[in-house]
Design an enzyme around this catalytic site. Structure first.
Site, PDB file in Angstrom:
ATOM      1  N   CYS A   2       0.868  -1.167   0.000  1.00 47.38           N
ATOM      2  CA  CYS A   2       0.000   0.000   0.000  1.00 47.38           C
ATOM      3  C   CYS A   2       0.904   1.215   0.000  1.00 47.38           C
ATOM      4  CB  CYS A   2      -0.912   0.006   1.221  1.00 47.38           C
ATOM      5  SG  CYS A   2      -2.011   1.434   1.292  1.00 47.38           S
ATOM      6  N   GLU A 102      -3.446   1.425  -6.193  1.00 50.50           N
ATOM      7  CA  GLU A 102      -2.459   0.420  -6.594  1.00 50.50           C
ATOM      8  C   GLU A 102      -2.257   0.522  -8.092  1.00 50.50           C
ATOM      9  OE1 GLU A 102       0.349  -1.165  -6.164  1.00 50.50           O
ATOM     10  OE2 GLU A 102      -0.559  -1.792  -4.263  1.00 50.50           O
TER      11      GLU A 102
END
Length: 228
Positions: A2, A102
């Site tokens: 992340c 992402e």
């Protein structure tokens, strides 16, 4: 992993969602593009009724000088790493999010960013660990986000994902013993996460505005702004 987060829920709604009060110096500002090294708003096990801002990047306690720190920790091995030892043992936290980002490189091509969010919840919680780095002249409260294997949604985008906690386990994460918390570090088990492509405006942390979360076909002007 992340590597980019957002939190843009209204402050009143954020406080109601987590039954906590924002205590950050300077107040709360909605953010659409939070990068490593920025501050993340978190709730710690020591102050679960407060939402405070911590440096995103856990700084090793042995570091002589402050540094960017470690933004992610693998939940499978965090308890084995010296840098996370005391944080894993006794310093869990919740990291609120309106959605994380992402990147995927289809067929080895240019990386395409995606927004991952929970449609029925304007702010959810990721599992984190916090610590305090102490130098000669300053102390820095810092945080890292735990990651795990991807669930079905994330598997097509990346081989890791943050530990997103179901709402009914958030308080358990803060209060449970280390072994129980490790059991909570699972791929997100529900089907209420969703994702869509966004423009490469998110690649530049200076782009911190609502346009960042526009679906790709609604925001074409930023396609050439890759900067990371």
């Amino acid at each position: 992993m992340c590597g980019r987060n957002s939190l843009f829920i209204d402050q009143a709604d954020l406080e109601a969602r987590f039954d906590a009060e924002v205590v950050t110096d300077g107040g709360y500002t909605p953010r659409y593009n939070i990068a490593p090294g920025d501050d993340l708003h978190i709730l710690t096990n020591e102050a679960p009724d407060e939402i405070d801002a911590y440096h995103w990047g856990l700084i090793p306690f042995w570091a002589d000088e402050p540094e960017e720190g470690i933004i992610n920790a693998r939940s499978e091995t965090a308890d084995e790493k010296r840098v996370f030892e005391r944080a894993w043992e006794s310093r869990p936290c919740l990291v609120p999010s309106s959605g994380f980002y992402e990147w995927k490189a289809p067929n080895g091509g240019a990386k395409q960013p995606y927004r991952i969010y929970r449609e029925d919840d304007p702010a959810f919680a990721m599992a984190g660990l916090w610590d305090v780095w102490e130098g000669e002249d300053e102390t820095i409260s810092c945080v890292t986000i735990l990651t795990t294997e991807p669930n079905d949604l994330m598997n097509s985008i990346h081989d890791r994902m943050p530990v997103v906690l179901p709402q009914d386990t958030e308080s358990d994460w803060l209060t449970a013993d280390p072994d129980t918390r490790k059991e909570l570090c699972q791929p997100y088990p529900k089907d209420d996460l969703d994702t869509y492509e966004i423009s490469t405006r998110v690649n530049n942390p200076g782009n911190d505005d609502p346009q960042v979360i526009d679906p790709l076909d609604h925001e074409q002007s930023g396609l050439g702004e890759f900067s990371s």
